[in-house]
Write an enzyme that holds these catalytic residues in place. Structure first.
Site, PDB file in Angstrom:
ATOM      1  N   ASP A 316       4.111  29.810 -10.187  1.00  9.59           N
ATOM      2  CA  ASP A 316       4.191  31.257 -10.015  1.00  9.59           C
ATOM      3  C   ASP A 316       4.185  31.526  -8.511  1.00  9.59           C
ATOM      4  O   ASP A 316       3.873  30.636  -7.723  1.00  9.59           O
ATOM      5  CB  ASP A 316       2.979  31.915 -10.695  1.00  9.59           C
ATOM      6  CG  ASP A 316       3.139  33.426 -10.826  1.00  9.59           C
ATOM      7  OD1 ASP A 316       4.165  33.964 -10.354  1.00  9.59           O
ATOM      8  OD2 ASP A 316       2.239  34.065 -11.393  1.00  9.59           O
ATOM      9  N   ASP A 577      -2.801  28.733 -13.106  1.00  9.93           N
ATOM     10  CA  ASP A 577      -4.242  28.977 -13.134  1.00  9.93           C
ATOM     11  C   ASP A 577      -4.651  30.002 -14.186  1.00  9.93           C
ATOM     12  O   ASP A 577      -5.811  30.393 -14.274  1.00  9.93           O
ATOM     13  CB  ASP A 577      -4.738  29.440 -11.758  1.00  9.93           C
ATOM     14  CG  ASP A 577      -4.084  30.753 -11.322  1.00  9.93           C
ATOM     15  OD1 ASP A 577      -3.193  31.252 -12.041  1.00  9.93           O
ATOM     16  OD2 ASP A 577      -4.469  31.287 -10.264  1.00  9.93           O
ATOM     17  N   ASN A 645       4.126 -20.298  -4.449  1.00  9.03           N
ATOM     18  CA  ASN A 645       3.234 -21.444  -4.243  1.00  9.03           C
ATOM     19  C   ASN A 645       2.907 -22.152  -5.559  1.00  9.03           C
ATOM     20  O   ASN A 645       2.942 -23.375  -5.660  1.00  9.03           O
ATOM     21  CB  ASN A 645       1.919 -20.988  -3.587  1.00  9.03           C
ATOM     22  CG  ASN A 645       2.113 -20.667  -2.122  1.00  9.03           C
ATOM     23  OD1 ASN A 645       3.141 -21.006  -1.527  1.00  9.03           O
ATOM     24  ND2 ASN A 645       1.136 -20.012  -1.523  1.00  9.03           N
ATOM     25  N   ASN A 670      -6.620 -19.578  -4.479  1.00 13.10           N
ATOM     26  CA  ASN A 670      -6.456 -18.260  -5.105  1.00 13.10           C
ATOM     27  C   ASN A 670      -7.519 -17.272  -4.621  1.00 13.10           C
ATOM     28  O   ASN A 670      -7.235 -16.111  -4.325  1.00 13.10           O
ATOM     29  CB  ASN A 670      -6.533 -18.421  -6.629  1.00 13.10           C
ATOM     30  CG  ASN A 670      -6.085 -17.173  -7.352  1.00 13.10           C
ATOM     31  OD1 ASN A 670      -5.038 -16.628  -7.028  1.00 13.10           O
ATOM     32  ND2 ASN A 670      -6.865 -16.719  -8.310  1.00 13.10           N
ATOM     33  N   ASP A 674      -7.027 -13.847  -2.117  1.00  5.03           N
ATOM     34  CA  ASP A 674      -7.399 -12.533  -2.667  1.00  5.03           C
ATOM     35  C   ASP A 674      -8.043 -11.625  -1.620  1.00  5.03           C
ATOM     36  O   ASP A 674      -7.948 -10.405  -1.712  1.00  5.03           O
ATOM     37  CB  ASP A 674      -8.381 -12.693  -3.838  1.00  5.03           C
ATOM     38  CG  ASP A 674      -7.673 -13.012  -5.148  1.00  5.03           C
ATOM     39  OD1 ASP A 674      -6.442 -12.815  -5.198  1.00  5.03           O
ATOM     40  OD2 ASP A 674      -8.343 -13.459  -6.098  1.00  5.03           O
TER      41      ASP A 674
END
Length: 828
Positions: A316, A577, A645, A670, A674
């Site tokens: 609006d 709203d 890998n 691993n 990370d």
């Protein structure tokens, strides 16, 4: 009614605070399903729910029983560290998100200790007396105690699109649910009027609760959630095939079964983006916190991605293009002059109405100086969206007067006379054309115009909507809502972000057209509500993309417009709203409301703005795109170096007479890779990724994985060759060299693939940079520490380290070159 009060051991003054606390413990929170909380144990246990992790723990236990205690301790320790890191990140994200949600909590007005107070709706208990006004959500199944013009939208429960009028009359116990006009149902909402009701059932005991239990409904998945699920399935398929193949071939080559099994599982851990759930949670939560600083509260985390993908915003004009605070400009009588009588009557109507508080009444009362103590409020017919008017009955000196204000056309239809000057009236038909012409001219000047009329009611003390007839037209109320100072610039900023604005308003098309020109929406095509009503759904879908302004729109047409835009392939945001915006908010890809909105709108929204401003929304969109971009970075990392890998290692295991890395070494690799990836939520995002909407594309990710995974594998095999040549027969040194190359290359490649630009032209976030540097130093130093021996590592000659460094440098240069070619050929 007294029987029900007695049965629930309450009164029409409500419960005491002490009694309500007891009942809350007895009946439980007023929720359809338990609130998701950041329960520490639940989040911790969820870190171990991956089938691969569970199988790996089982294999570690088996290894322990076979006497390999060292490997068992190492495997369990690495899994615990990795899981605790995920837990720490996810717990922090969940706690932060809960804190943000509390800022937009929906509350209900109840009587406690005989006084009205607002409480969170989950604290409603049977026996509570709830007070309702227009815009309120019904938080429990209730029996009506008082009703005044109370109309309730029950579409969520009965499918009936028109509001139902409610009353206090007693009905037969066998009356069907849809015809129980003396009851309110959880999940419905008050369209207009006011009332007081007794909470009879809460939570799962409500009619809505019974249905939701049967259906077990949940919110539909966003495009982002579907994309993550597809990506997860894709990787799991690849992982499963590779693991089975590796295990079978290693057994065929007469290698130890347990070692082959652990090796296969360790490869699976390397291939599986175990941190993806935690990374997504952290990214979204971090994005939500940043957006909160820009006064944008995210209610549903997954909607952040949709906000970033949004290419159309429907809204609006009030409060978004304009300041949102109506001001009374002038009051005109039939001769175009000022008139105190009109102002007095308008003030009485605004002062004594008890329904939904609105900007129009605030604007009238802000300028009113009348003493209204001589008048007494007797009754009212509240505003609703069908009549589009509001009537109050007041008395002075035992004379009753009904005063009605509303949309001009809806006022004129109930008038038979027009007051030209005090004591002189004419038939409305004589001046109707003049009034409509005046309305057209004023509308073109951007005024919002209401009509006002009255009728003497003698000594009458109540009124009904059927009595809104035979009234005398008095004059016009002119309001204006000034445009926001920088709105044209804001709309331009939205367009630069690839977002088009479409205005959906109930205002007449003359006002809408003028405002659109003022904000820079030139040559806009307008479609009115009456034209939409005559169009088929197919015709609207064909037409909808070409329309910039939808004017004179009825509330039930908003949802139809949104759905038509979605069917044209748009990601649609809707900003509303009002009481009548709930269905459109639900229909949109992103429902956006404001903190001051009606409860029903705020509850339906995915995003809540703490101030009604397009500037805040623009910042929210940028935040959404940054969050999406950072989430994709992790996906790209998991599908490039990590995948390459593990693929290389699996392939090498087939022709090497030994395993290229032991299972414990793979798990350590691993874990170390990370660490930089966990800082990705704080990474900077290139301007180009924020300037246009992006959507999840699994085909693009597949191409990215094949391209960069293959590139990684080429250099992995180059490393294998170099290590075999430099370290013949030295298996432990070979594994040490491969470990160093694997970890460092996977960490550094993050700096390349995180941006489409050359890595030296896109500055990474400081946490990512620091984490990457630390991992490089730790990896180089690890073979020199006492921890190296249990893992099977030995120090390398400096010459070998320098050659590995050269291979990694060449890999980074090659990946950078391929990246430039890749983004030229593959569009995202």
């Amino acid at each position: 009614m007294p029987e029900m009060l007695q049965r629930l051991q309450t009164t029409d003054e409500g419960l005491s605070s002490l009694e309500s606390s007891k009942r809350l413990k007895k009946y439980g929170a007023n929720l359809l399903k338990p609130k998701k909380s950041s329960n520490t144990l639940t989040i911790l246990l969820s870190q171990f729910k991956s089938p691969i992790t569970l199988i790996l723990l089982f294999a570690a236990g088996l290894s322990f029983f076979l006497g390999d205690v060292t490997d068992t301790v190492i495997i369990v320790t690495i899994i615990l560290i990795s899981s605790l890191l995920g837990f720490w990140q996810e717990k922090g994200a969940a706690d932060a998100f809960e804190k943000l949600l509390s800022a937009v909590e929906v509350k209900a007005a109840v009587l406690r200790d005989g006084k009205e107070e607002e409480i969170p709706i989950e604290q409603i208990v049977p026996g509570d007396v709830i007070i309702f006004n227009a815009g309120d959500i019904v938080p429990a199944d209730c029996l009506i105690l008082e009703s005044k013009g109370l109309f309730v939208n029950e579409a969520t429960l009965t499918g009936e699109t028109y509001p139902v009028e409610k009353s206090t009359k007693t009905l037969n116990a066998e009356t069907p649910l849809a015809q129980r006009t003396n009851s309110l149902w959880m999940g419905t909402s008050v369209e207009s009027g006011s009332g007081k009701a007794l909470a009879v059932a809460t939570g799962k005991k409500t009619e809505f609760g019974k249905i939701s239990e049967e259906l077990k409904t949940s919110a539909p998945e966003t495009e982002f959630e579907k994309g993550v699920a597809k990506f997860g399935h894709f990787l799991m398929e690849v992982t499963l095939l590779m693991v089975i193949a590796i295990f079978a071939i290693n057994v065929y080559l007469h290698r130890p079964i347990l070692e082959s099994f652990l090796f296969s599982l360790a490869i699976a851990v390397g291939l599986t983006p175990q941190l993806l759930p935690a990374i997504i949670s952290v990214n979204l939560s971090h994005g939500a916190r940043e957006m909160a600083q820009n006064k944008v509260i995210v209610k549903r985390l997954a909607s952040i991605e949709n906000l970033g993908s949004m290419n159309l915003l429907c809204s609006d004009k009030t409060g978004t293009l304009t300041e949102g605070e109506l001001q009374l400009h002038s009051i005109l009588d039939m001769k175009g002059g000022k008139n105190e009588k009109i102002f007095l009557y308008a003030s009485l109507n605004a002062y004594f109405q008890k329904g939904f508080k609105n900007p129009i009444d605030r604007a009238i009362l802000a300028q009113s100086k009348f003493d209204m103590s001589e008048y007494k409020r007797l009754d009212e017919v509240p505003y609703d969206f069908t009549r589009r008017r509001l009537s109050v009955l007041v008395s002075k000196n035992n004379n009753s007067l009904m005063i009605t204000k509303g949309a001009l056309s809806n006022i004129l239809e109930i008038c038979t006379l027009a007051e030209m000057e005090p004591g002189k009236t004419v038939e409305i038909s004589e001046v109707k054309e003049q009034i409509e012409q005046q309305f057209k001219e004023l509308s073109e000047k951007e005024f919002r115009i209401l009509g006002i009329a009255y009728r003497d009611m003698n000594q009458q003390t109540t009124i009904e909507k059927e009595q809104e007839n035979g009234m005398t037209f008095l004059g016009l109320l002119l309001f204006f809502d000034p445009l926001k100072p920088d709105i044209a610039k804001t709309i331009e900023n939205m367009e630069q972000l690839g977002i088009s604005l479409k205005i959906i308003t109930g205002d007449n098309k003359l006002v809408a057209a003028r405002i659109s020109r003022d904000v820079g929406l030139k040559d806009s095509e307008i479609l009115t509500g009456s034209e939409i009503a005559r169009m088929s759904s197919e015709a609207l879908i064909r037409k909808v993309n070409d329309i910039d302004i939808f004017a004179e729109v009825e509330p039930n047409q908003k949802e139809r417009i949104i759905l038509a835009l979605k069917k044209r392939g748009n990601v649609v945001g809707y900003m509303g709203d009002g009481i009548n915006d709930a269905s459109a908010l639900h229909a949109a890809d992103v429902g956006i409301s404001v903190d001051s909105a009606a409860d029903v709108a705020k509850e339906a929204a995915d995003i809540v703005l703490m101030e009604k401003s397009l500037d805040a929304l623009v910042e929210g969109v940028k935040g959404g795109r940054k969050t999406f971009a950072n989430t994709l970075k992790y996906v790209f990392m998991a599908t490039s170096a990590n995948f390459g890998n593990m693929f290389s290692m699996a392939g090498a295991s087939l022709f090497l007479p030994f395993l290229p890395l032991l299972p414990t070494q793979i798990l350590l690799t691993n874990l170390l890779t990370d660490f930089p990836e966990m800082t990705i939520a704080t990474d900077t995002v290139d301007k180009e990724l924020v300037e246009e909407p992006h959507r999840w594309d699994i085909n693009f990710i597949r191409k990215f994985m094949m391209t960069f995974g293959f590139t990684s594998s080429v250099f992995d095999y180059l490393t294998f060759g170099a290590l075999l040549l430099l370290l013949p027969g030295m298996i432990e040194q070979f594994r040490t060299g491969w470990f160093i190359e694997s970890v460092i290359s996977a960490s550094l490649i993050v700096l390349v693939i995180r941006s489409r630009k050359p890595f030296f032209r896109s500055r990474p976030g400081k946490y990512l940079l620091v984490a990457t540097a630390l991992i490089v130093v730790l990896t180089l130093g690890f073979p020199l520490t006492p921890f190296a021996a249990p893992f099977g590592f030995k120090p390398l000659p400096i010459k070998v380290i320098l050659i590995i460094g050269a291979i990694i440098g060449f890999y980074i240069f090659t990946a950078e070159t391929i990246k430039r070619i890749f983004y030229k050929k593959v569009k995202f």
